[in-house]
Design a protein around this motif. Sequence first.
Motif, PDB file in Angstrom:
ATOM      1  N   PRO A   1      -6.763   7.005   2.804  1.00  0.00           N
ATOM      2  CA  PRO A   1      -5.690   7.973   3.028  1.00  0.00           C
ATOM      3  C   PRO A   1      -4.503   7.879   2.059  1.00  0.00           C
ATOM      4  O   PRO A   1      -3.649   8.764   2.057  1.00  0.00           O
ATOM      5  CB  PRO A   1      -5.220   7.649   4.447  1.00  0.00           C
ATOM      6  CG  PRO A   1      -5.528   6.197   4.619  1.00  0.00           C
ATOM      7  CD  PRO A   1      -6.758   5.927   3.809  1.00  0.00           C
TER       8      PRO A   1
ATOM      9  N   CYS B   1      -6.888  -2.143   0.974  1.00  0.00           N
ATOM     10  CA  CYS B   1      -5.873  -2.327   2.021  1.00  0.00           C
ATOM     11  C   CYS B   1      -6.610  -2.382   3.362  1.00  0.00           C
ATOM     12  O   CYS B   1      -7.316  -1.437   3.718  1.00  0.00           O
ATOM     13  CB  CYS B   1      -4.882  -1.170   2.013  1.00  0.00           C
ATOM     14  SG  CYS B   1      -3.711  -1.288   3.383  1.00  0.00           S
TER      15      CYS B   1
ATOM     16  N   GLY C   1       2.326   1.213   3.824  1.00  0.00           N
ATOM     17  CA  GLY C   1       3.055  -0.013   3.501  1.00  0.00           C
ATOM     18  C   GLY C   1       2.448  -1.326   3.928  1.00  0.00           C
ATOM     19  O   GLY C   1       3.132  -2.349   3.906  1.00  0.00           O
ATOM     20  N   CYS C   2       1.185  -1.372   4.318  1.00  0.00           N
ATOM     21  CA  CYS C   2       0.571  -2.672   4.601  1.00  0.00           C
ATOM     22  C   CYS C   2       0.374  -3.427   3.288  1.00  0.00           C
ATOM     23  O   CYS C   2       0.312  -2.808   2.230  1.00  0.00           O
ATOM     24  CB  CYS C   2      -0.803  -2.486   5.244  1.00  0.00           C
ATOM     25  SG  CYS C   2      -0.755  -1.951   6.944  1.00  0.00           S
TER      26      CYS C   2
ATOM     27  N   SER D   1      -7.650   2.111   2.456  1.00  0.00           N
ATOM     28  CA  SER D   1      -7.378   2.692   1.139  1.00  0.00           C
ATOM     29  C   SER D   1      -7.858   1.710   0.076  1.00  0.00           C
ATOM     30  O   SER D   1      -7.641   0.503   0.193  1.00  0.00           O
ATOM     31  CB  SER D   1      -5.878   2.957   0.951  1.00  0.00           C
ATOM     32  OG  SER D   1      -5.505   4.088   1.672  1.00  0.00           O
TER      33      SER D   1
ATOM     34  N   CYS E   1       0.840  -1.206   0.000  1.00  0.00           N
ATOM     35  CA  CYS E   1       0.000   0.000   0.000  1.00  0.00           C
ATOM     36  C   CYS E   1       0.874   1.255   0.000  1.00  0.00           C
ATOM     37  O   CYS E   1       1.891   1.329   0.704  1.00  0.00           O
ATOM     38  CB  CYS E   1      -0.904  -0.031   1.230  1.00  0.00           C
ATOM     39  SG  CYS E   1      -2.017   1.372   1.346  1.00  0.00           S
TER      40      CYS E   1
ATOM     41  N   HIS F   1      -6.078   0.764   6.654  1.00  0.00           N
ATOM     42  CA  HIS F   1      -6.831   2.016   6.834  1.00  0.00           C
ATOM     43  C   HIS F   1      -7.818   2.218   5.686  1.00  0.00           C
ATOM     44  O   HIS F   1      -8.194   3.330   5.368  1.00  0.00           O
ATOM     45  CB  HIS F   1      -5.872   3.207   6.932  1.00  0.00           C
ATOM     46  CG  HIS F   1      -4.718   2.974   7.846  1.00  0.00           C
ATOM     47  ND1 HIS F   1      -3.472   2.625   7.402  1.00  0.00           N
ATOM     48  CD2 HIS F   1      -4.648   2.987   9.193  1.00  0.00           C
ATOM     49  CE1 HIS F   1      -2.662   2.448   8.426  1.00  0.00           C
ATOM     50  NE2 HIS F   1      -3.338   2.658   9.517  1.00  0.00           N
TER      51      HIS F   1
END
Length: 377
Positions: free
Chosen positions: A338, A319, A304-305, A324, A300, A322
Amino acid sequence: MTDKSKNNDNGASDGSADRVIGTPSPAEGTAIVAGSDDPGAEHPGAYPPEETHAHSEEQQRRAEKTASMWFLIAFLAGIGFFVAYFAFPPNGEGEPAIADPQIGQYSNMALGGTLALALFGIGAGMTVWARWIMPHYEVSTPYDDLSSSSEEKGSFGDFFMRSADESGFTKRPLLRRTLLLSMVPLGLAPIVLLRDTGPLPGDKLKHTLWEDGLRMVVEGTNKPIKEADLAEDGAMITAFPLVEGEGGEHGGEAQHLSLNDQAKTVVLLIKIPEGDFKPGMTEQQMNWTHNGIVAYSKICTHVGCPAALYERGSHRILCPCHQSTFDAADGAKVVFGPAHRPLPQLPIGVDDEGYLIAKGDFSEAVGPTFWDAEKGD
Ligand code: FES
């Protein structure tokens, strides 16, 4: 100017509701009330210790040694922090040793443990100091004009210096020196940690192992992927590059990728019906697909997840960290959440044997956005 009396005697509140942990019991204290009739009057001198200190000189001396011992422990723990920091040096490949989770957990424990002990030691020493050595009385003065006269200012300076005497800070050099000593390592720690900000990454953040001709393999099994493995619309596979050992060019064994390389190279391969691609996809982006198969970085661009959820009906990549959301049929543009920029796309094709291959590196830097992530080289 002053009127001194025991709290218990003058009927003052015992202050139990306002008492702060670590402060002496009000029952042991003495209240000193500054008179309002002559606020600028010269302070008569240091209060006699027997009236302001709840503990005998001998008890104070013992407390001084105890507090100093805590300050020394804090100092040694602070030194331990530096030892722990340098005991885990960068490894041979220039990556921090703590990037290795096995080493990283011990490094974190050592750094956190020594830092906690250093802070605890300073706190414990100061608590002993405050409870056993500092004078126990309250000073109050009625409100009057907010601005202070020059006499009052002078009187305050005088009072401040006397209070410093009474607190033991000037009178007890052992306490003062060990306290300052205990703080030296903590003061230096941030300077040493600046070492972790270098060296500059250069263009490392913008390049991965992917290059023209590298085959793609299934995560976990390392099985090379053929176009037919993604025949069904909506099919999705998580893939890595095939980095071969000795024997190379497809006869070699797949090499284990470092965690860093895995994070930088992992892609989502998704089969989208060709008619579902949106007009927002540029010609170049469409050229980077192969018969409806498109490859995007799985990391992401927010923080970065792994953006691991795919909804085949809407072609949305989600993702879970959060929320996204990226549109796989529209160049992985952000449609919610975000993240600021699309998931980078990997140009793909097939080789002579029908295996999916990369046709180059990602279109942009992968992972969380940084200051110039969207700029080219
Ligand atoms: S890391 Fe993906 S939305 Fe935050």
